[in-house]
Motif scaffolding. Structure first.
Motif, mmCIF file in Angstrom:
data_model
loop_
_atom_site.group_PDB
_atom_site.id
_atom_site.type_symbol
_atom_site.label_atom_id
_atom_site.label_comp_id
_atom_site.label_asym_id
_atom_site.label_seq_id
_atom_site.Cartn_x
_atom_site.Cartn_y
_atom_site.Cartn_z
ATOM 1 N N PHE A 110 54.089 42.215 34.588
ATOM 2 C CA PHE A 110 53.433 42.959 33.518
ATOM 3 C C PHE A 110 52.646 42.014 32.621
ATOM 4 N N ASP A 111 51.494 42.475 32.160
ATOM 5 C CA ASP A 111 50.635 41.758 31.213
ATOM 6 C C ASP A 111 49.962 40.524 31.808
ATOM 7 N N LYS A 112 50.108 40.278 33.085
ATOM 8 C CA LYS A 112 49.385 39.193 33.732
ATOM 9 C C LYS A 112 47.895 39.527 33.753
ATOM 10 N N ALA A 113 47.061 38.527 33.645
ATOM 11 C CA ALA A 113 45.621 38.752 33.517
ATOM 12 C C ALA A 113 45.012 39.302 34.806
ATOM 13 N N LEU A 114 44.244 40.365 34.670
ATOM 14 C CA LEU A 114 43.449 40.865 35.783
ATOM 15 C C LEU A 114 42.424 39.800 36.148
ATOM 16 N N PRO A 115 42.362 39.375 37.410
ATOM 17 C CA PRO A 115 41.419 38.316 37.784
ATOM 18 C C PRO A 115 39.974 38.674 37.444
ATOM 19 N N ALA A 116 39.193 37.651 37.170
ATOM 20 C CA ALA A 116 37.774 37.840 36.868
ATOM 21 C C ALA A 116 37.003 37.996 38.166
ATOM 22 N N ASN A 117 37.237 39.107 38.819
ATOM 23 C CA ASN A 117 36.620 39.380 40.110
ATOM 24 C C ASN A 117 36.012 40.770 40.051
ATOM 25 N N HIS A 118 35.417 41.212 41.161
ATOM 26 C CA HIS A 118 34.874 42.564 41.205
ATOM 27 C C HIS A 118 35.987 43.572 40.934
ATOM 28 N N ASN A 119 35.679 44.608 40.176
ATOM 29 C CA ASN A 119 36.635 45.684 39.948
ATOM 30 C C ASN A 119 35.870 46.989 39.754
ATOM 31 N N GLN A 140 46.014 42.207 30.359
ATOM 32 C CA GLN A 140 45.180 41.390 29.484
ATOM 33 C C GLN A 140 45.430 39.896 29.608
ATOM 34 N N GLY A 141 46.579 39.493 30.123
ATOM 35 C CA GLY A 141 46.931 38.077 30.191
ATOM 36 C C GLY A 141 48.079 37.758 29.257
ATOM 37 N N LEU A 142 48.914 36.838 29.655
ATOM 38 C CA LEU A 142 50.117 36.499 28.896
ATOM 39 C C LEU A 142 49.816 35.626 27.685
ATOM 40 N N GLN A 143 48.686 34.940 27.696
ATOM 41 C CA GLN A 143 48.309 34.108 26.569
ATOM 42 C C GLN A 143 47.379 34.892 25.649
ATOM 43 N N GLY A 144 47.420 34.576 24.364
ATOM 44 C CA GLY A 144 46.551 35.236 23.405
ATOM 45 C C GLY A 144 47.242 36.362 22.676
ATOM 46 N N ASP A 145 46.619 36.786 21.574
ATOM 47 C CA ASP A 145 47.196 37.857 20.765
ATOM 48 C C ASP A 145 46.116 38.705 20.111
ATOM 49 N N SER A 146 44.898 38.646 20.634
ATOM 50 C CA SER A 146 43.794 39.397 20.046
ATOM 51 C C SER A 146 42.704 39.566 21.096
ATOM 52 N N PRO A 147 41.777 40.487 20.877
ATOM 53 C CA PRO A 147 40.676 40.640 21.832
ATOM 54 C C PRO A 147 39.910 39.344 22.071
ATOM 55 N N ALA A 148 39.837 38.504 21.060
ATOM 56 C CA ALA A 148 39.112 37.242 21.216
ATOM 57 C C ALA A 148 39.857 36.253 22.091
ATOM 58 N N THR A 149 41.195 36.322 22.100
ATOM 59 C CA THR A 149 41.980 35.300 22.799
ATOM 60 C C THR A 149 42.617 35.791 24.093
ATOM 61 N N TRP A 150 42.726 37.089 24.297
ATOM 62 C CA TRP A 150 43.251 37.577 25.567
ATOM 63 C C TRP A 150 42.230 37.311 26.668
ATOM 64 N N GLU A 151 42.675 36.667 27.707
ATOM 65 C CA GLU A 151 41.784 36.265 28.798
ATOM 66 C C GLU A 151 41.085 37.439 29.462
ATOM 67 N N ALA A 152 41.817 38.525 29.653
ATOM 68 C CA ALA A 152 41.292 39.642 30.443
ATOM 69 C C ALA A 152 41.266 40.935 29.636
ATOM 70 N N TYR A 153 40.904 40.847 28.361
ATOM 71 C CA TYR A 153 40.718 42.048 27.555
ATOM 72 C C TYR A 153 39.729 42.969 28.287
ATOM 73 N N PRO A 154 39.908 44.291 28.202
ATOM 74 C CA PRO A 154 39.073 45.189 29.021
ATOM 75 C C PRO A 154 37.572 44.946 28.924
ATOM 76 N N THR A 155 37.064 44.615 27.730
ATOM 77 C CA THR A 155 35.626 44.387 27.596
ATOM 78 C C THR A 155 35.194 43.057 28.215
ATOM 79 N N LYS A 156 36.164 42.253 28.661
ATOM 80 C CA LYS A 156 35.857 41.041 29.420
ATOM 81 C C LYS A 156 35.981 41.281 30.922
ATOM 82 N N ARG A 157 36.294 42.507 31.291
ATOM 83 C CA ARG A 157 36.461 42.853 32.706
ATOM 84 C C ARG A 157 35.618 44.080 33.079
ATOM 85 N N GLY A 158 34.467 44.207 32.437
ATOM 86 C CA GLY A 158 33.506 45.205 32.877
ATOM 87 C C GLY A 158 33.466 46.496 32.095
ATOM 88 N N PHE A 159 34.399 46.714 31.178
ATOM 89 C CA PHE A 159 34.387 47.944 30.403
ATOM 90 C C PHE A 159 33.541 47.752 29.144
#
Length: 683
Positions: A110-119, A140-159
């Motif tokens: 759970f909460d592991k970052a969705l890879p930066a790949n096609h989706n 979103q990724g296990l590291q970070g605590d905000s949209p700026a620091t979460w590796e795979a926040y939805p808007t960083k994965r195509g949304f």
């Protein structure tokens, strides 16, 4: 098959079939797409699938009238499967278009970052769609605590837009601004802003519905000619077993039903009444346990929401322009999180199946799947061909006029949705590991009650389901079932005749050929060599090369038997290939001869995109800009013999000459140029 016959066959085929064309869609206009994912809704929780049967039998039942109507207006996929019987891997595989033999998020990660790949979002964004995620995320990724620091926040994965819960666990409280049972207030995001303090009285099923309706209305007003893709991910009916505060508002659509207001403490029109206090009147007077009244009310609220959304599409005159999918992320849960003992046996949420969430018996992995698109998908149709979550990415890609990325494990469902075919040409493959047992419910077969889950694996081959529980080694046999006629998996066909003895061997070979080792989720069969093909003849040296023209946004999935190339070559060796300047994509296929069972390494150097499969295992995925490298390597453990290899390479965008070098290393040799044999051996 000799070379001359192969070339003659190609010439005849090109007369009969059109050349592969990128940028075309099988429909006249790209539809809006709404993908609705519920959380832990069982296959048996829909009236049309099982609850109506319980009513006829005089048993306690709950109702889903709007979902039943949706089913009557479209297609039911009666054997649609999740990639794993729990939340995170299911959602990751859905978005990535990959089954659990390849997706990076496995088991309970759970909460592991969705890879930066096609989706799903990036592919449809490329097709010109506006993209939105409303609801539960959890990738979103296990590291970070905000949209700026979460590796795979939805808007960083195509949304383009996100509204909802980021963390997996936060979705267990359905009142983000309140203490309920044993869950406190949870962070909730609107874009990059955390807004939980503004959501007093807001129940998430209502909140997500209201925001989805506003998004659709705003988009229709501001961008009427642009299609949208909405991933609407409800966090119910999973526990906590919180319920709404008031009845569902009357009417529906543009002026009734759920409405978005957006004011602090008055965010939606149901942000009032007694928080967590409304039992649906159909269930209030029933002499049921309160937890069951709560669960039934939660499901009914989702049903209300679906009716409201469809009403809106009709009000906006976009109903016939919108494809809706409704499904669930896994089988029914057995948690309440503070409301007392709860199990899904009261309504038999698993239907006529055995198993629940975290099982790979049918009840844990077979989910309700309704597909509606007026005028394009026939009404009141059922299709029982096995399919899975990873099939939606290529389905939506095809509908939008794009080829699917070559790294997908899915195959488009459009041929069965459109009525062109009855059988889906795809794979179902499931892996999952958890250290607990199947529930000992009396309605389950005695042979399954309390059975240790451990390492589990499922595949479909030749129409039959193979399943293994508590796998200790690859020698463990599959139990084999015909789930079309035997959905309860009562009749194990393994070993009953020669056909199933042969199928047992083929299943064991297939699962080693379909997947790759993943260090974060090791399996008992990881150290086995990939089985070689059983050939009837001796292959000749040679490689098939198919060339394709067109503008491709990525390395595309191409089936050379269906997608006819602009040019085809059967060459004695790879060095003989000279790409034509106008071609953009090249598909190479042949057999790799392995002289000794052992560990092998394939190295590549290229200036283009490259995706390679050995058998059906994805061994090189060097395509997406965030991942692609000029050089790389992949390790394999191969059995002595011949192994099919296919790689697809895309010429770089600047139209310079394609550069591709492939070498391999193995027992007794190093950095040897890759040489292939013809896929059809001579007798």
């Amino acid at each position: 098959m000799n070379k001359l016959f192969l070339i003659m066959l190609l010439v005849v085929s090109r007369i009969l079939m059109p050349e592969f064309a990128f940028g075309t869609s099988p429909v006249a206009k790209k539809p809006n797409i709404i993908f609705i994912l519920t959380d832990d809704l069982g296959y048996g929780d829909l009236g049309i699938l099982y609850q109506n049967q319980r009513k006829a039998e005089g048993k306690p039942y709950h109702r889903t009238p709007n979902l039943d109507k949706m089913a009557a207006e479209g297609m039911i996929l009666t054997r649609h499967y999740v990639p794993a019987p729990v939340c995170a891997p299911s959602r990751a595989s859905l978005l990535l278009g990959q089954h659990q033999g390849h997706a990076e998020i496995r088991n309970n990660q759970f909460d592991k970052a969705l890879p930066a790949n096609h989706n799903l979002a990036t592919v449809l964004k490329e097709a010109g769609y506006a993209t939105a995620l409303i609801g539960k995320y959890g990738l979103q990724g296990l590291q970070g605590d905000s949209p700026a620091t979460w590796e795979a926040y939805p808007t960083k994965r195509g949304f383009d837009y996100f509204f909802g819960y980021v963390r997996h666990r936060d979705g267990h409280n359905h009142y983000p601004s309140h203490d309920v049972a044993n869950r406190g207030p949870m962070e909730f995001y609107d874009g990059n802003e955390e807004i939980s303090s503004q959501l007093k009285g807001s129940y998430t099923t209502d909140l997500f519905t209201a925001r989805a309706k506003k998004y659709i209305q705003d988009h229709k007003k501001g961008h009427p000619d642009q299609p949208f893709f909405m991933y609407l991910a409800y966090d119910t009916p999973h526990a906590g077993l919180e319920i709404p505060s008031m009845p569902y508002p009357s009417g529906g659509g543009a002026t009734g039903g759920m409405q978005f207001i957006g004011e602090k403490d008055n965010f939606i029109n149901t942000a009032k009444g007694e928080v967590n206090g409304f039992i649906h009147p159909d269930y209030r007077k029933e002499e049921w346990p309160e937890v069951q009244q709560r669960f039934a009310s939660m499901v009914r609220r989702i049903d209300n929401a679906i009716g409201d959304l469809i009403h809106l599409l009709k009000d906006l005159n976009i109903d016939e322009e919108t494809l809706i999918v409704f499904t669930s992320d896994n089988g029914p849960h057995h948690e309440s999180y503070g409301y007392g003992d709860y199990d899904p046996v009261f309504f038999e949420s698993f239907g006529n199946l055995d198993g629940t969430k975290r099982d790979t018996w049918e009840g844990g992995i077979r989910v309700p799947a309704l597909v509606r698109w007026p005028g394009e998908i026939q009404e009141s149709v059922k299709n029982d061909s096995p399919s899975g979550f990873h099939d939606w990415l290529p389905t939506f890609a095809e509908i939008s006029g794009l080829p699917a990325p070559a790294n997908t494990d899915g195959r488009s469902l459009w041929p069965i949705l459109s009525g062109e075919d009855n059988e889906h040409d795809g794979k179902v493959y499931i892996e999952y590991q958890v250290n607990n047992n199947t529930k000992s419910y009396e309605s389950f077969l005695e042979s399954k009650r309390g059975k240790k889950r451990g390492e589990m694996q499922v595949l479909y081959l030749d129409g039959y389901k193979g399943i293994r529980y508590n796998i200790l080694s690859h020698e463990d046999d599959f139990r084999i079932f015909d789930t079309k006629s035997d959905p309860g998996e009562a009749n194990d066909l393994a070993g009953t005749n020669g056909e199933f003895v042969k199928l047992q061997k083929e299943m064991k070979n297939a699962v080693l050929r379909w997947r790759r080792y993943n260090a974060s989720a090791e399996r008992p069969y990881d150290d086995l060599p990939v089985p070689a093909l059983d050939l009837n003849g001796i292959p000749e040296m040679g490689v098939q090369v198919a060339s394709y023209r067109g503008d491709f946004p990525w390395v595309p999935f191409i089936d050379t038997e269906k997608d006819l190339p602009s040019e085809f070559h059967l060459l004695a060796q790879l060095d003989d290939f000279v790409p034509k300047e106008e071609a953009k994509v090249f598909v190479f296929q042949g057999l790799l001869k392995v002289d000794q069972t052992g560990a092998y390494e394939i190295r590549f150097h290229t200036n283009g995109g490259l995706v390679m499969h050995v058998h059906d295992a994805l061994v090189v995925d060097n395509d997406h800009p965030s991942l692609a490298k000029e050089s790389g390597k992949s390790s394999l453990f191969l059995e002595k013999g011949y192994h099919p290899v296919k790689w697809v390479v895309k010429k770089p965008e600047d139209k310079e000459n394609l550069k591709l070098e492939l070498k391999w290393t193995g027992p007794g040799f190093q950095d040897k140029p890759l040489s292939l044999y013809q896929q059809t051996p001579t007798n």
